[in-house]
Design a protein around this motif. Sequence first.
Motif, short mmCIF file in Angstrom:
data_model
loop_
_atom_site.label_atom_id
_atom_site.label_comp_id
_atom_site.label_asym_id
_atom_site.label_seq_id
_atom_site.Cartn_x
_atom_site.Cartn_y
_atom_site.Cartn_z
N LEU A 13 26.16 -19.49 2.60
CA LEU A 13 24.98 -19.34 3.42
C LEU A 13 24.89 -18.00 2.41
O LEU A 13 25.81 -17.97 1.09
N GLY A 14 22.92 -16.90 1.89
CA GLY A 14 22.35 -16.65 1.57
C GLY A 14 22.69 -17.23 -0.26
O GLY A 14 22.76 -16.48 -1.39
N LYS A 15 22.04 -17.90 -0.06
CA LYS A 15 21.48 -19.33 -1.26
C LYS A 15 20.14 -18.30 -1.73
O LYS A 15 18.78 -18.89 -1.26
N VAL A 16 20.38 -17.64 -3.12
CA VAL A 16 18.51 -16.80 -3.50
C VAL A 16 18.33 -17.70 -4.67
O VAL A 16 19.53 -18.34 -6.13
N THR A 23 16.45 -18.48 0.05
CA THR A 23 15.17 -17.33 -0.24
C THR A 23 14.89 -17.56 -1.68
O THR A 23 15.90 -17.67 -2.53
N LEU A 24 13.30 -17.56 -1.88
CA LEU A 24 12.93 -17.85 -3.21
C LEU A 24 12.72 -16.19 -3.73
O LEU A 24 11.65 -15.64 -2.92
N ILE A 25 12.73 -15.65 -4.87
CA ILE A 25 12.34 -14.29 -5.11
C ILE A 25 11.01 -14.59 -6.80
O ILE A 25 11.96 -14.92 -7.50
N GLY A 33 6.91 -17.06 -2.77
CA GLY A 33 7.97 -16.51 -2.07
C GLY A 33 8.54 -17.31 -0.97
O GLY A 33 7.19 -17.01 -0.15
N SER A 34 10.02 -16.02 -0.68
CA SER A 34 9.89 -16.42 0.84
C SER A 34 9.01 -15.47 1.72
O SER A 34 9.50 -15.88 2.25
N CYS A 80 19.86 -8.09 0.36
CA CYS A 80 19.23 -8.01 1.09
C CYS A 80 19.13 -9.29 1.76
O CYS A 80 19.55 -9.76 2.82
N THR A 81 19.19 -10.04 1.15
CA THR A 81 19.28 -11.59 1.68
C THR A 81 19.54 -12.71 1.84
O THR A 81 20.29 -13.35 2.69
N ALA A 82 20.94 -12.49 1.62
CA ALA A 82 21.69 -12.93 1.10
C ALA A 82 23.52 -12.03 2.38
O ALA A 82 24.56 -13.09 2.00
N GLY A 83 22.97 -11.34 2.20
CA GLY A 83 23.77 -10.17 2.82
C GLY A 83 23.43 -9.89 4.97
O GLY A 83 24.16 -9.32 5.03
N GLN A 84 22.39 -9.95 4.50
CA GLN A 84 21.94 -9.25 5.78
C GLN A 84 21.02 -10.50 6.64
O GLN A 84 20.29 -11.62 5.81
#
Length: 231
Positions: free
Chosen positions: A98-101, A142-144, A162-163, A190-194
Amino acid sequence: MDGRVDNEDLCCDNFVYERDFATNLVNQANALDDEQRFSIVSFATESSFRVPNGAAGLADAASATTYLNNNFVYSGGWTNTGDAIAQCHASLAQSSRLGKVMVLLTDGQPTRGDDRYSNGAKQEHRDFAATKADAAKNDGVTLIPVIVNTGHANPTFLRSLGSDPGMMVEVDQFSALDATLNSVLALMQCTAGQTQSPTIQKSPTKSPSFSPTISPTPLPTKSPVTTPAPT
């Protein structure tokens, strides 16, 4: 970015700023979690898997930084944002974590992508990129966007890729990229860990006290975009 040149022969200082930002991002992201894996896709007129070489997949930080420091070279051309996003998505799909960025680093709006239309700043190329971004986001990525807006970037459109609208980080010159590292890393954490969205999302737009030594690249933009993609 076909062909290989020595680092001393890199096209311009702006490209070096991009390369150094990507290297620092990989190193600092890896310091947060040494089990992270990365993919790098570069794009101009065409997009290409760079790490791992020539195929979708993920590699360790050492492989990513070795490529950036020794093999990553400038290529001019149009801006094929959609294909680059699709290739990054394909690499991230190789992981079950999980937590793919995905970090999208670019200085221009899409000017290539939909093969039915000629190159240029056309709505069809923007739609093509948006479709690829939506596919990645719908798959849990999650796209930044990290945007260097020297006048050609179309930040309103790129923000939409972006997400979340608050996730885009924007600067007005290449030499300011490294000043965004903490902001980008905070968004990644934040997006990968929460599960909650970040409450503070910085988008620095002021440049530092020094300036790049050459003028920004005119359109068609080179956009050698690296996308370190921790999983």
